[in-house]
Design an enzyme around this catalytic site. Sequence first.
Site, PDB file in Angstrom:
ATOM      1  CE  LYS A 207      -3.714  -1.482   2.354  1.00  0.00           C
ATOM      2  NZ  LYS A 207      -3.829  -1.924   3.728  1.00  0.00           N
TER       3      LYS A 207
ATOM      4  NE  ARG B 231      -6.489   2.486   4.240  1.00  0.00           N
ATOM      5  CZ  ARG B 231      -6.972   3.712   4.070  1.00  0.00           C
ATOM      6  NH1 ARG B 231      -6.192   4.768   4.250  1.00  0.00           N
ATOM      7  NH2 ARG B 231      -8.222   3.891   3.720  1.00  0.00           N
TER       8      ARG B 231
ATOM      9  N   GLY C 233      -7.508  -8.291   6.365  1.00  0.00           N
ATOM     10  CA  GLY C 233      -8.065  -8.320   7.723  1.00  0.00           C
ATOM     11  C   GLY C 233      -7.043  -8.340   8.833  1.00  0.00           C
TER      12      GLY C 233
ATOM     13  CG  MET D 166      -5.077  -3.279  13.043  1.00  0.00           C
ATOM     14  SD  MET D 166      -3.824  -2.138  13.614  1.00  0.00           S
ATOM     15  CE  MET D 166      -4.447  -0.611  12.975  1.00  0.00           C
TER      16      MET D 166
ATOM     17  NE  ARG E 238     -11.242  -0.660  -6.570  1.00  0.00           N
ATOM     18  CZ  ARG E 238     -11.887  -0.669  -5.427  1.00  0.00           C
ATOM     19  NH1 ARG E 238     -11.371  -1.229  -4.389  1.00  0.00           N
ATOM     20  NH2 ARG E 238     -13.069  -0.119  -5.324  1.00  0.00           N
TER      21      ARG E 238
ATOM     22  CG  HIS F 205     -28.477 -38.421 -26.005  1.00  0.00           C
ATOM     23  ND1 HIS F 205     -29.610 -37.652 -26.159  1.00  0.00           N
ATOM     24  CD2 HIS F 205     -28.104 -38.804 -27.242  1.00  0.00           C
ATOM     25  CE1 HIS F 205     -29.918 -37.601 -27.439  1.00  0.00           C
ATOM     26  NE2 HIS F 205     -29.028 -38.299 -28.119  1.00  0.00           N
TER      27      HIS F 205
ATOM     28  CB  SER G 175      -6.561 -37.417 -32.017  1.00  0.00           C
ATOM     29  OG  SER G 175      -7.388 -36.466 -31.408  1.00  0.00           O
TER      30      SER G 175
ATOM     31  CB  CYS H 207     -10.289 -34.743 -30.238  1.00  0.00           C
ATOM     32  SG  CYS H 207     -10.211 -36.512 -29.946  1.00  0.00           S
TER      33      CYS H 207
ATOM     34  CE1 TYR I 229      -6.293 -32.130 -33.609  1.00  0.00           C
ATOM     35  CE2 TYR I 229      -4.244 -32.639 -34.750  1.00  0.00           C
ATOM     36  CZ  TYR I 229      -5.473 -33.037 -34.251  1.00  0.00           C
ATOM     37  OH  TYR I 229      -5.885 -34.337 -34.385  1.00  0.00           O
TER      38      TYR I 229
HETATM   39  C1  PEP Z   1     -12.303 -38.854 -25.696  1.00  0.00           C
HETATM   40  O1  PEP Z   1     -12.398 -39.953 -25.156  1.00  0.00           O
HETATM   41  O2  PEP Z   1     -11.612 -37.930 -25.262  1.00  0.00           O
HETATM   42  C2  PEP Z   1     -13.052 -38.579 -26.925  1.00  0.00           C
HETATM   43  C3  PEP Z   1     -12.902 -37.449 -27.577  1.00  0.00           C
HETATM   44  O3  PEP Z   1     -13.956 -39.506 -27.299  1.00  0.00           O
HETATM   45  P1  PEP Z   1     -15.405 -39.631 -26.676  1.00  0.00           P
HETATM   46  O4  PEP Z   1     -15.637 -38.468 -25.787  1.00  0.00           O
HETATM   47  O5  PEP Z   1     -16.333 -39.637 -27.845  1.00  0.00           O
HETATM   48  O6  PEP Z   1     -15.330 -40.937 -25.992  1.00  0.00           O
END
Ligand code: PEP
Length: 891
Positions: A22, A92, A101, A103, A336, A452, A768, A836, A856
């Site tokens: 401060k 302060r 907190g 003081m 701030r 789902h 992947s 993925c 990626y």
């Molecule tokens: C995973 O298992 O990460 C994947 C992308 O496949 P799913 O979610 O379809 O099982």
Amino acid sequence: MDKFVYLFNEGHSGMKELLGGKGANLAEMTKIGLPVPFGFTISTEACNAYYESGKTLPSGLIDQILESLNQLENNTGKSFGNPANPLLVSVRSGSVFSMPGMMDTILNLGLNDETVAGIAGLTKNPRFAYDSYRRFIQMFSDVVLDVDVFFFEQLLEETRESKGYSSDPEMSADDWQEVIEGYKAIVKKHTKKDFPQDPKQQLFLAIDAVFNSWNNQRAIVYRRLNKIPDHLGTAVNIQSMVFGNMGDDSGTGVAFTRDPSTGEQTLYGEYLINAQGEDVVAGIRTPLPIRTLSTEMPEVFQQFSDTCHRLEQHYKDMQDIEFTVERGKLFILQTRTGKRTAQAAIRIAVEMVNEGIIDKKEALLRVDPDQLNQLLHRRIDDSFERKQLAKGLPASPGAATGQVVFDADEAEMLTGEGKKVILVRPETTPDDIHGIIAAQAVVTSRGGMTSHAAVVARGMGKACICGCETLKIDLRGGKFSVGDIVVNYGDIITIDGATGEIMLGEIPMIEPELSDEFQVLLQWADEERDLGVRANADNPEDARKAFEFGAGGIGLCRTEHMFMDANRIPIVQSMILAETYEERNEALELLLPMQQGDFEGIFEAMQGHPVTIRLLDPPLHEFLPDKEELLVEVTKLQITNPQSAKLKEKELLLKKVRQLDEFNPMLGHRGCRLGMIHPEIYFMQAKAIFYAAAKLSERGFEVKPEIMIPLVGHVNELRDMRKLVVDAAKLVKEETGRDVYYTIGTMIEIPRAALTADQIAAEADFFSFGTNDLTQTTFGFSRDDAEGKFLQTYIEEKVLPDNPFAVLDQEGVGKLVEMGVELGRKTKPELKTGICGEHGGEKSSIDFCYQTGLDYVSCSPYRVPLARLAAAQATIRHGNKKAKDTFISIK
Ligand code: PEP
Ligand code: MG
């Protein structure tokens, strides 16, 4: 003689260790010429000297404090104890690291029986003066003299009651004077001394109290928890008080240097003339917008605008400022970094680059990727106060309002009539897909983040809440209840898929808006980033959306969702039920053109960018009706219609369902294990991909299919499946005469695959990482069971730092990813690698993927902008690594 005391104009921000956070900040503000109320800081070294000399102020220190006090009096033109123009200060504590907190701040030190009368006269507000004095006595007695606040509060309450008041604002100046006398008696009774009237004595006692607070129990525990060393000591900040209620040439207010909700470059805030901070907060008087200050006090306004400009240039960010004007003189009390909406964050970052305040890299780091998500979805107006009815899992972001319906057909019908509906189900199945498409949002009382409903809704960018177990759904009665509250079919509810909250009635919404600045920032992200961003998309529409959001390809096309279409499911079921090879092939021949059509649409949407298509993954029983429901149907038919053909058909179906039933489907007959046992299914899918590619290449499109084999655990599985795909490619080439470029790779989603990645890489062109399954199999958690039963407790009790299905567990699952990349590239240096699983759209996981050397990340279309920004941030943080995936940028 050591120097222990620093006037605000003697320090700067680099002196945190000596002046505390401060103190260094106040010195820095003074240094850059901001009109900060003047004061001085007693250093942390003084605190250490205090303890070394047995908890007394060393004499050199006392002299320095008195000298600085002198300077403060000269600077302000006020003096301690002078009723005509009294100097009042705040005291302060302030250590190097903020210790909340430790003081409480003491305000208005310097008030006594005489100066209070001075303040009453100067403000022409005796009520304010005596209220301030009684607050000071209460605070000082509590913090410095160690008298419990309880006694003061009790006396205040008794006084209020005896006068028939219900709140403090009803108290008059005389009433406060009466309280003050009572307060002084309390002090006398507990300390055996009078309340100190000498301001200097008050000051030295307060300084002692700050130093002592460094070693109170609260502070010691806090330091231990946060690993703050004990020897640092605390500084003491003594700052002159200023008053905005000294007439019509005074005032107080709060302002942002830019509009915090839109980001527009304009001063934004409000102020009150002749008022103190509490008046603004109390809301009794309506503050005026800051721009009217330009007519009421033009000079002050000019100085204020200049100060705001200087603050932004110095701190290089939008500031949130508290200010006071005392008799025509402007003071900045606090500045701030200002909080802002997502929209404002983006606009401010981009405009500050254009104004030359920050560079593009800094702008990219300024915006939290999570904030982008908000902008892509409709959301509830922040100013609205929510009243939550129930809370489930936040399965897909966005907000929606609609009438409650409990049936997919009903949802479709009412939507057709122009109504807005929310589909509420215990859970959804592929049979409900038309209802999900029609509804504004979906709510289920069962199922986790990969149920789902959740997967489908996320893919569509539709709001969804899952696993809301407090919802007791009565499908027959057409209602659901939460405790005593019953919601009937047709009643209106609103849901927030980002928080999992369900609310009654309609609530004001804000529509998503993609500003020009948003596009500019993402363009900069693309210039900067060195990590490809792809999307998980299963149909042409999602692929188009992904492309629009800047995906450089499809990283995962789950083909099972194509089978779940209501028109196709009967064919899929007949394929599964087929008794002979010929029967099965017949069904597959019907499915082939349908799949081919889907792939053509996706290839077209992606305009020459790579598309990774995963062959069938889920166990076959997922395409058949629920066993329990089927059993009920069969039993009913056995009683009502024992000779019917329908009964035979259902019995056959039940037999197959029982055959396919598994103890643990997650670890059962799924993924490439399906292809190994039923190669004709994978063969059909591979052919459909190549026919689609050949057709498009004939139409002049470039296509880059990447065929991906799921759930491989042993290289031999991949070797066999690779051969099958290559055979399909050859066959299609012979038939069509078209040579299509393609690659074959695998998901790494079983620990054994990561552990033997060097062998697997010999058969793979790319890896992947399927971190959804890899997390399940590494932890040995089934996601739906874990999220529904114990994971929340694990997170609340800090057994796990985060939900590992949302934020990649870098230490465990991440280690397998690192190992997979390293081993894979040992065999095949050019091996392309990506992710993925859902972690591909989460900022800290993206940062990890970049550091691990992946080429990626792939995530749902709506998370692509977030991933582009997070990828850019990772590149800026860790330097360029030359990833191998291609990417494009939004035009
Ligand atoms: C995973 O298992 O990460 C994947 C992308 O496949 P799913 O979610 O379809 O099982
Ligand atoms: Mg998987």
